[in-house]
Design a protein around this motif. Structure first.
Motif, PDB file in Angstrom:
ATOM      1  N   ARG A   1     -13.974   3.773  19.919  1.00  0.00           N
ATOM      2  CA  ARG A   1     -15.313   3.675  19.745  1.00  0.00           C
ATOM      3  C   ARG A   1     -15.997   5.064  19.590  1.00  0.00           C
ATOM      4  O   ARG A   1     -16.933   5.707  19.171  1.00  0.00           O
ATOM      5  CB  ARG A   1     -15.999   2.689  20.435  1.00  0.00           C
ATOM      6  CG  ARG A   1     -15.640   1.267  19.990  1.00  0.00           C
ATOM      7  CD  ARG A   1     -16.599   0.271  20.749  1.00  0.00           C
ATOM      8  NE  ARG A   1     -16.297  -1.299  20.157  1.00  0.00           N
ATOM      9  CZ  ARG A   1     -16.056  -2.286  20.999  1.00  0.00           C
ATOM     10  NH1 ARG A   1     -16.136  -1.977  22.141  1.00  0.00           N
ATOM     11  NH2 ARG A   1     -15.662  -3.195  20.283  1.00  0.00           N
ATOM     12  N   VAL A   2     -15.564   5.734  20.796  1.00  0.00           N
ATOM     13  CA  VAL A   2     -16.182   7.076  21.112  1.00  0.00           C
ATOM     14  C   VAL A   2     -16.011   7.955  20.017  1.00  0.00           C
ATOM     15  O   VAL A   2     -16.746   8.942  19.521  1.00  0.00           O
ATOM     16  CB  VAL A   2     -15.395   7.745  22.326  1.00  0.00           C
ATOM     17  CG1 VAL A   2     -15.646   9.235  22.439  1.00  0.00           C
ATOM     18  CG2 VAL A   2     -15.877   7.038  23.457  1.00  0.00           C
TER      19      VAL A   2
ATOM     20  N   ILE B   1     -15.184   6.824  16.794  1.00  0.00           N
ATOM     21  CA  ILE B   1     -16.146   6.317  15.724  1.00  0.00           C
ATOM     22  C   ILE B   1     -17.466   7.013  15.623  1.00  0.00           C
ATOM     23  O   ILE B   1     -18.061   7.297  14.659  1.00  0.00           O
ATOM     24  CB  ILE B   1     -16.067   4.874  15.765  1.00  0.00           C
ATOM     25  CG1 ILE B   1     -14.624   4.214  15.281  1.00  0.00           C
ATOM     26  CG2 ILE B   1     -17.492   4.227  14.661  1.00  0.00           C
ATOM     27  CD1 ILE B   1     -14.726   2.491  15.281  1.00  0.00           C
ATOM     28  N   ASP B   2     -17.949   7.091  17.031  1.00  0.00           N
ATOM     29  CA  ASP B   2     -19.423   7.244  17.061  1.00  0.00           C
ATOM     30  C   ASP B   2     -19.401   9.044  16.927  1.00  0.00           C
ATOM     31  O   ASP B   2     -20.808   9.495  17.125  1.00  0.00           O
ATOM     32  CB  ASP B   2     -19.955   7.004  18.243  1.00  0.00           C
ATOM     33  CG  ASP B   2     -20.071   5.214  18.167  1.00  0.00           C
ATOM     34  OD1 ASP B   2     -19.998   4.802  17.241  1.00  0.00           O
ATOM     35  OD2 ASP B   2     -20.039   4.739  19.386  1.00  0.00           O
ATOM     36  N   GLU B   3     -18.508   9.891  16.864  1.00  0.00           N
ATOM     37  CA  GLU B   3     -18.609  11.362  16.980  1.00  0.00           C
ATOM     38  C   GLU B   3     -19.357  11.744  15.686  1.00  0.00           C
ATOM     39  O   GLU B   3     -19.105  11.117  14.493  1.00  0.00           O
ATOM     40  CB  GLU B   3     -17.215  11.779  17.232  1.00  0.00           C
ATOM     41  CG  GLU B   3     -16.715  12.020  18.484  1.00  0.00           C
ATOM     42  CD  GLU B   3     -15.533  12.741  18.640  1.00  0.00           C
ATOM     43  OE1 GLU B   3     -14.762  13.152  17.907  1.00  0.00           O
ATOM     44  OE2 GLU B   3     -15.198  12.963  19.971  1.00  0.00           O
TER      45      GLU B   3
ATOM     46  N   GLU C   1     -16.594  -1.816  12.661  1.00  0.00           N
ATOM     47  CA  GLU C   1     -15.535  -0.749  13.096  1.00  0.00           C
ATOM     48  C   GLU C   1     -14.334  -0.875  12.383  1.00  0.00           C
ATOM     49  O   GLU C   1     -13.573   0.277  12.372  1.00  0.00           O
ATOM     50  CB  GLU C   1     -15.490  -1.123  14.660  1.00  0.00           C
ATOM     51  CG  GLU C   1     -16.625  -0.928  15.386  1.00  0.00           C
ATOM     52  CD  GLU C   1     -16.679  -1.467  16.944  1.00  0.00           C
ATOM     53  OE1 GLU C   1     -17.390  -0.901  17.588  1.00  0.00           O
ATOM     54  OE2 GLU C   1     -16.038  -2.321  17.265  1.00  0.00           O
TER      55      GLU C   1
ATOM     56  N   ARG D   1     -13.578   1.517   9.901  1.00  0.00           N
ATOM     57  CA  ARG D   1     -13.841   2.583  10.053  1.00  0.00           C
ATOM     58  C   ARG D   1     -12.503   3.387  10.741  1.00  0.00           C
ATOM     59  O   ARG D   1     -12.500   4.447  11.508  1.00  0.00           O
ATOM     60  CB  ARG D   1     -15.004   3.262  10.785  1.00  0.00           C
ATOM     61  CG  ARG D   1     -16.488   2.587  10.143  1.00  0.00           C
ATOM     62  CD  ARG D   1     -17.500   2.910  10.944  1.00  0.00           C
ATOM     63  NE  ARG D   1     -17.844   4.430  11.090  1.00  0.00           N
ATOM     64  CZ  ARG D   1     -18.839   4.778  11.849  1.00  0.00           C
ATOM     65  NH1 ARG D   1     -19.602   3.911  12.112  1.00  0.00           N
ATOM     66  NH2 ARG D   1     -19.172   6.043  11.712  1.00  0.00           N
TER      67      ARG D   1
END
Lengths: 295, 214
Positions: free
Chosen positions: B209-210, B212-214, B91, B94
């Motif tokens: 994290r939200v 990063i995951d988009e 993470e 990123r």
């Protein structure tokens, strides 16, 4: 007109969003049949036109079916202050209920009077037309001790009548064009828009089309209205509006904007408002109470 | 100074209430904040010219401050260090944590690098000309003010690290107040949230994290 200069947060907190028919495309100007801003504008028109003082400020005509009801207000109303509002959506129907508490000042041969009036406006929002007032119920009416509310004049309501109609137009409601008198200035007035590092200048029609990329589909929620005179220019005023916009951009991503518009208007001889220019910038949204802190 | 103390107190109070409300977290909603941020040019801590868009594809947290700041900046960077350590190594790759100085005259790239390195060597310090900095500040609708026209000897300032190769008796600095907001920016460069050191770290990490995951 100077009485307009008071910054005020009226109604509003409840006037969220856009209702009725959804658009099919986002790349063109989104068209809705209605927005809650239309109802707010109608209410501003309703109360402003009840005030007898300063008749040179004009309002849209009120449907004749309300003549009887309007005769139940005191005569010679000088000022009206909206004290509180409550909005309810009637579930499973395209209907809204606004309960509005007002302080109404009037004058007669015996002197000045104040009255508290509470009334509920029932709006029906037809699928392809503007909202209609279906029913008005007088909930309460009582005499009160007189209190000066001289800021809440006809011009106070005119500014808000215009502002809500303009926001409704921005929300995509074409039927308010008559209220904002847009034919006169839509292709002539200058509209400059600043969103971060992007700046757009052009006619209102041009800038609105470009603005659509950033704020494609959503609704404006009026936060404040402030009116000031323009120095050295007779009948020119700056309407300062702050609204919150929520919706999606052209790519379908959720966007939140705090929209600050400074609209220069000219009151013409026929008392119609003409937009001369609009300056718009997007401020830091009010989502973080600490965002104004400096350490 | 009194105003600064008041603001810090307010932040601590807000921190307290934030920690209470953290227990009732709602689903994360992070709209694009229209008109906040955008591309800019600056100079990184290695003295290299950069464009903010160079970081596209990374989730970014931007903070404003200056190396001679005695209070909120070290606190903020300490907070960010702790926040960053809650992310996995993958993470972290990123994410970029960026500290933009509002005092580019004093905060040369080399000094900024040494200052930032005290917290985490992954963190990025950005400087530039005063015009570049003022532009970045205006883009993010941040603020800074010089507290006084009088400069003070840096030796009197409680600070993280002294500037190398300077004569202590001559080295002076201005003192500033500045925005404390932490700007959370998505992989496309859009500002998505405004946080601060009172944001519960778990809540902040969730938001990162939200994105990063988009």
């Amino acid at each position: 007109m100077k009485s307009l200069v008071k910054p005020t947060l009226v109604i509003i907190l409840f006037f969220v969003g856009v209702v009725a028919a959804a658009p099919t495309e986002i790349d063109e100007r989104v068209r809705y049949t209605s927005s809650l801003n239309v109802m707010a504008s109608m209410l501003m028109n309703w109360y402003g036109s009840l005030i007898v003082k300063d008749q040179r400020i004009q309002f849209s005509p009120i449907d004749s079916k309300w003549i009887d009801y309007r005769s139940s207000y005191p005569e010679n109303i000088t000022h009206i202050k909206i004290i509180s509002t409550d909005l309810k959506k009637i579930t499973k129907a395209n209907k809204y209920q606004f309960t509005i508490n007002t302080r109404i000042n009037s004058k007669d041969t015996e002197g000045a009077h104040s009255q508290l009036i509470s009334e509920t406006f029932n709006f029906h929002v037809p699928l392809l037309a503007n909202p209609l007032i279906e029913k008005i119920t007088r909930e309460q009416s009582e005499e009160m001790a007189y209190l000066d509310i001289s800021d809440y004049s006809r011009s106070h309501y005119k500014a808000r009548h215009f502002a809500y109609a303009w926001l409704a137009y921005l929300d995509g409601v074409d039927d308010v064009k008559q209220v904002i008198n847009s034919e006169q200035w839509m292709d002539v007035a200058e509209y400059s828009l600043k969103i971060g590092r992007d700046e757009i200048h052009g006619s209102i029609a041009f800038t609105l089309k470009e603005r659509q990329k950033y704020l494609a589909k959503g609704g404006h929620l009026l936060g404040s209205v402030n009116v000031t005179e323009v120095d050295g220019k007779a009948d020119h005023f700056i309407l300062d509006l702050i609204s919150e916009w929520k919706g999606i951009n052209q790519e379908g991503k959720t966007v939140l904007a705090k929209v600050h518009q400074q609209i220069e208007i000219q009151i013409q001889e026929n008392n119609e408002w003409k937009i001369i220019s609009i300056k718009e910038e997007h401020l830091l949204p009010d989502i973080a109470p600490w965002s104004g802190f400096l350490c | 100074m009194l105003k600064q103390i008041k603001n810090i107190t307010l932040i601590l109070v807000l921190s307290y209430f934030s920690s209470i409300s953290a227990a009732e977290l709602k689903p994360v909603e992070m709209p694009i904040l229209s008109g906040v941020g955008g591309n800019f040019s600056a100079v990184d801590a290695d003295g290299k010219d950069i464009e903010f868009n160079d970081y596209n594809g990374k989730v970014i947290v931007i903070a404003f401050g200056y190396t001679n700041c005695a209070d909120i900046c070290p606190f903020t960077l300490g907070y960010l260090k702790s926040l960053y350590s809650k992310l996995s190594l993958e993470e972290q790759q990123r994410v970029r944590i960026i500290f933009v100085t509002i005092d580019p005259k004093y905060d040369t790239p080399g000094h900024l690098k040494s200052f930032i390195g005290h917290f985490n060597e992954d963190f990025i310090g950005l400087s530039g000309t005063q015009e570049q900095i003022d532009y970045i500040v205006s883009l993010y609708q941040a603020q800074y003010n010089k507290l006084s026209s009088v400069t003070v000897l840096t030796d009197y300032v409680r600070r993280v690290n002294p500037k190398e190769d300077t004569d202590k008796s001559e080295d002076k600095t201005s003192l500033y107040s500045h925005t404390v907001t932490l700007y959370l920016i998505d992989k496309d460069g859009f500002t998505r949230s405004l946080e601060y050191t009172g944001t519960p770290k778990d809540e902040f990490v969730t938001k990162i994290r939200v994105l990063i995951d988009e």
